[in-house]
Scaffold this motif. Structure first.
Motif, PDB file in Angstrom:
ATOM      1  N   VAL A 256      37.166  14.911  31.944  1.00  0.00           N
ATOM      2  CA  VAL A 256      37.710  13.739  30.961  1.00  0.00           C
ATOM      3  C   VAL A 256      37.096  13.901  29.697  1.00  0.00           C
ATOM      4  CG1 VAL A 256      38.388  11.548  30.796  1.00  0.00           C
ATOM      5  CG2 VAL A 256      38.788  12.374  32.910  1.00  0.00           C
ATOM      6  N   THR A 257      37.986  14.035  28.838  1.00  0.00           N
ATOM      7  CA  THR A 257      37.291  14.223  27.053  1.00  0.00           C
ATOM      8  C   THR A 257      37.877  12.938  26.472  1.00  0.00           C
ATOM      9  OG1 THR A 257      39.164  15.274  26.577  1.00  0.00           O
ATOM     10  CG2 THR A 257      37.119  16.538  27.433  1.00  0.00           C
ATOM     11  N   GLU A 258      37.072  12.673  25.292  1.00  0.00           N
ATOM     12  CA  GLU A 258      37.954  11.591  24.572  1.00  0.00           C
ATOM     13  C   GLU A 258      38.927  11.945  23.773  1.00  0.00           C
ATOM     14  OE1 GLU A 258      35.594   8.951  24.375  1.00  0.00           O
ATOM     15  OE2 GLU A 258      33.770   9.854  24.664  1.00  0.00           O
ATOM     16  N   ILE A 259      39.338  13.054  23.670  1.00  0.00           N
ATOM     17  CA  ILE A 259      40.707  13.470  23.290  1.00  0.00           C
ATOM     18  C   ILE A 259      41.815  13.075  24.313  1.00  0.00           C
ATOM     19  CG2 ILE A 259      40.516  16.079  23.776  1.00  0.00           C
ATOM     20  CD1 ILE A 259      42.379  14.123  20.811  1.00  0.00           C
ATOM     21  N   GLY A 260      41.173  13.464  25.415  1.00  0.00           N
ATOM     22  CA  GLY A 260      42.229  13.001  26.785  1.00  0.00           C
ATOM     23  C   GLY A 260      42.385  11.692  26.826  1.00  0.00           C
ATOM     24  N   LEU A 261      41.282  10.898  26.892  1.00  0.00           N
ATOM     25  CA  LEU A 261      41.435   9.469  26.917  1.00  0.00           C
ATOM     26  C   LEU A 261      42.328   8.900  25.702  1.00  0.00           C
ATOM     27  CD1 LEU A 261      37.854   8.357  27.818  1.00  0.00           C
ATOM     28  CD2 LEU A 261      39.716   8.515  29.121  1.00  0.00           C
ATOM     29  N   LEU A 262      42.220   9.510  24.600  1.00  0.00           N
ATOM     30  CA  LEU A 262      43.088   8.965  23.339  1.00  0.00           C
ATOM     31  C   LEU A 262      44.820   9.245  23.621  1.00  0.00           C
ATOM     32  CD1 LEU A 262      43.025   7.493  20.636  1.00  0.00           C
ATOM     33  CD2 LEU A 262      42.591   9.838  19.655  1.00  0.00           C
ATOM     34  N   ARG A 263      44.693  10.710  24.300  1.00  0.00           N
ATOM     35  CA  ARG A 263      46.261  10.986  24.760  1.00  0.00           C
ATOM     36  C   ARG A 263      46.873  10.239  25.546  1.00  0.00           C
ATOM     37  NH1 ARG A 263      44.692  17.457  24.683  1.00  0.00           N
ATOM     38  NH2 ARG A 263      44.952  17.961  22.399  1.00  0.00           N
ATOM     39  N   ARG A 264      45.996   9.788  26.598  1.00  0.00           N
ATOM     40  CA  ARG A 264      46.515   8.814  27.711  1.00  0.00           C
ATOM     41  C   ARG A 264      46.730   7.535  26.941  1.00  0.00           C
ATOM     42  NH1 ARG A 264      42.353  12.179  29.960  1.00  0.00           N
ATOM     43  NH2 ARG A 264      43.011  12.882  32.138  1.00  0.00           N
ATOM     44  N   LEU A 265      45.941   7.113  26.192  1.00  0.00           N
ATOM     45  CA  LEU A 265      46.072   5.664  25.592  1.00  0.00           C
ATOM     46  C   LEU A 265      47.515   5.759  24.977  1.00  0.00           C
ATOM     47  CD1 LEU A 265      45.037   2.742  25.241  1.00  0.00           C
ATOM     48  CD2 LEU A 265      43.875   3.593  23.523  1.00  0.00           C
ATOM     49  N   ARG A 266      47.568   6.683  24.219  1.00  0.00           N
ATOM     50  CA  ARG A 266      48.679   6.678  23.076  1.00  0.00           C
ATOM     51  C   ARG A 266      49.990   6.938  23.952  1.00  0.00           C
ATOM     52  NH1 ARG A 266      46.587  10.473  17.947  1.00  0.00           N
ATOM     53  NH2 ARG A 266      45.404   8.724  16.928  1.00  0.00           N
ATOM     54  N   GLY A 267      49.919   7.743  25.192  1.00  0.00           N
ATOM     55  CA  GLY A 267      51.026   8.166  25.941  1.00  0.00           C
ATOM     56  C   GLY A 267      51.455   6.772  26.519  1.00  0.00           C
ATOM     57  N   MET A 268      50.731   6.195  26.824  1.00  0.00           N
ATOM     58  CA  MET A 268      51.280   4.864  27.646  1.00  0.00           C
ATOM     59  C   MET A 268      51.942   3.900  26.651  1.00  0.00           C
ATOM     60  SD  MET A 268      48.355   4.126  30.796  1.00  0.00           S
ATOM     61  CE  MET A 268      46.854   4.270  29.588  1.00  0.00           C
TER      62      MET A 268
END
Length: 414
Positions: A256-268
């Motif tokens: 899990v990366t920072e960009i992946g966390l950001l994509r998850r947050l924005r996706g939700m």
């Protein structure tokens, strides 16, 4: 005001005595107000302690004088004499440490430092207890002297500190109590939990173990200073029995990366979930999520919160149209635009977009792909079907069909 003046004031009084043994209170209240004016911020209780009277008695006296300044009041002659005998030099002062006859603290602090250096098993708190000094006062005096600042302490305290090791015996090396055990296995277990659960806090581990968090933290600090001291057997047993941790702890996912966390947050958010709803699902705060969106820097607890919300909400439409419109205006890709294997890769691109609320063209391959995602987080097949909006009958028909080599069609169709 000297003692003779005090006695004269008590003898003269400021009002006729109501009965034998009582004197007027005005002179006393004026004297107390003078002391308070010279020591701004000084607690009334400090003056009362120095005089040897109850703090409530002094507070009542001042309160009555404030409410009815012209009223005639009396008080016990004995109490009046005690209060009038309090001198300004007897009261606490920030440059002296605390009340009483004071002296420079350098010699006493130097002696304490030498003892601590020569006998590593000694602690500041232990020396303070033997000398009858507050541990906080000793720590503050050591800090000021070490920093080169002038510091004064009570003469009696300085004498007792200088007598440590001669007139006053030093504390003996601590021995392990009969109800204590070696703390190293406990420390190793805590480190293993923190590694497995991405830096989970000691407080959460203590809560799950049903032990006091400060007690556990103090035991670990004591072990670092003196490994022989050990830890309570009861505390050790409870901590060692902790095998799994509940949310907000989240298993460490190395990919899990920072960009992946950001994509998850924005996706939700694109799916209609507000920061408030995501914070509740992940056990964090909206402010923490907004701060991460701005800085793109996460903590272990925040990573766990976002991943926890992702497992619960990523495949479900949220109720907020405002969140959807805002995400669309910013060009954020919905959660299902990302493949779980590539969402954390910095150079990955979304493979498609599914629009919530529209009909979905399901294929066996797509359904198997979704089930693989959900069952990874422990959901049963009926729970997966419910989240995907599929009836059990339709889902089983799709699963019974042989898979094809067609590409998974992420694009939604009407």
């Amino acid at each position: 005001m000297d003692i003779d003046e005090c006695e004269a004031a008590v003898g003269d009084g400021c009002a006729p005595a109501a009965r034998a043994g009582r004197v007027g209170a005005r002179q006393v209240t004026d004297h107390i107000r003078f002391l308070i004016a010279q020591r701004p911020g000084l607690a009334v209780a400090a003056i009362a302690r120095q005089a040897g009277v109850a703090p409530s008695t002094l507070r009542t006296l001042l309160s009555d004088a404030e409410r009815r300044p012209d009223a005639v009041r009396t008080l016990s002659a004995e109490v009046a004499a005690l209060l009038l005998a309090v001198r300004l030099d007897d009261l606490p002062h920030r440059d002296r440490g605390y009340g009483g006859r004071s002296t420079d603290a350098s010699a006493a602090m130097g002696h304490v430092r030498r003892l601590l250096a020569e006998q590593p098993h000694l602690t500041q708190a232990a020396l303070a207890r033997v000398a009858g000094v507050s541990p906080t006062t000793l720590a503050a005096a050591l800090h000021d002297v070490d920093a080169g600042r002038s510091r004064r302490i009570q003469e009696v305290a300085a004498e007792r500190l200088l007598a440590l090791g001669s007139g006053l015996p030093l504390p003996q090396r601590a021995t392990r109590r009969s109800d204590a055990t070696d703390a190293q296995p406990v420390i190793d277990h805590i480190r293993e939990l923190q590694h497995r659960y991405d830096g989970v806090s000691l407080t959460l581990i203590a809560q799950v173990a049903k032990v006091n968090a400060s007690t556990l933290a103090s035991a670990l600090v004591d072990h670092e200073r003196n490994p022989h001291r050990g830890i309570s057997t009861r505390v050790a047993r409870r901590v060692l029995n902790v095998r799994d941790l509940p949310p907000p702890a989240f298993p460490r996912l190395g990919h899990v990366t920072e960009i992946g966390l950001l994509r998850r947050l924005r996706g939700m958010c694109a799916a209609g979930w507000t920061f408030s709803a995501l914070a509740r699902a992940g056990g964090t705060t909206s402010k923490s999520l907004a701060e991460f969106g701005r800085t793109r820097t996460s903590t272990p607890s925040l990573r766990g919160a976002i991943l926890m919300a992702w497992t619960q909400l990523s495949h479900r439409p949220g109720p907020s149209q405002h969140a959807r419109r805002r995400a669309a205006a910013k060009g954020w890709d919905p959660a299902l635009a990302w493949d779980e294997d590539s969402i954390d890769q910095p150079d990955a691109a979304p493979t498609g977009t599914r629009i919530y609320g529209t009909a979905q063209r399901w294929t066996p391959v797509l359904l198997r792909h979704e089930l693989a995602f959900f069952t990874r987080y422990g959901l049963s097949q009926p729970e997966c079907f419910g989240r995907l909006g599929l009836s059990t009958r339709r889902a089983r028909e799709l699963l019974a069909a042989p898979p094809t080599n067609l590409e998974i069609p992420y694009e939604a169709v009407a």
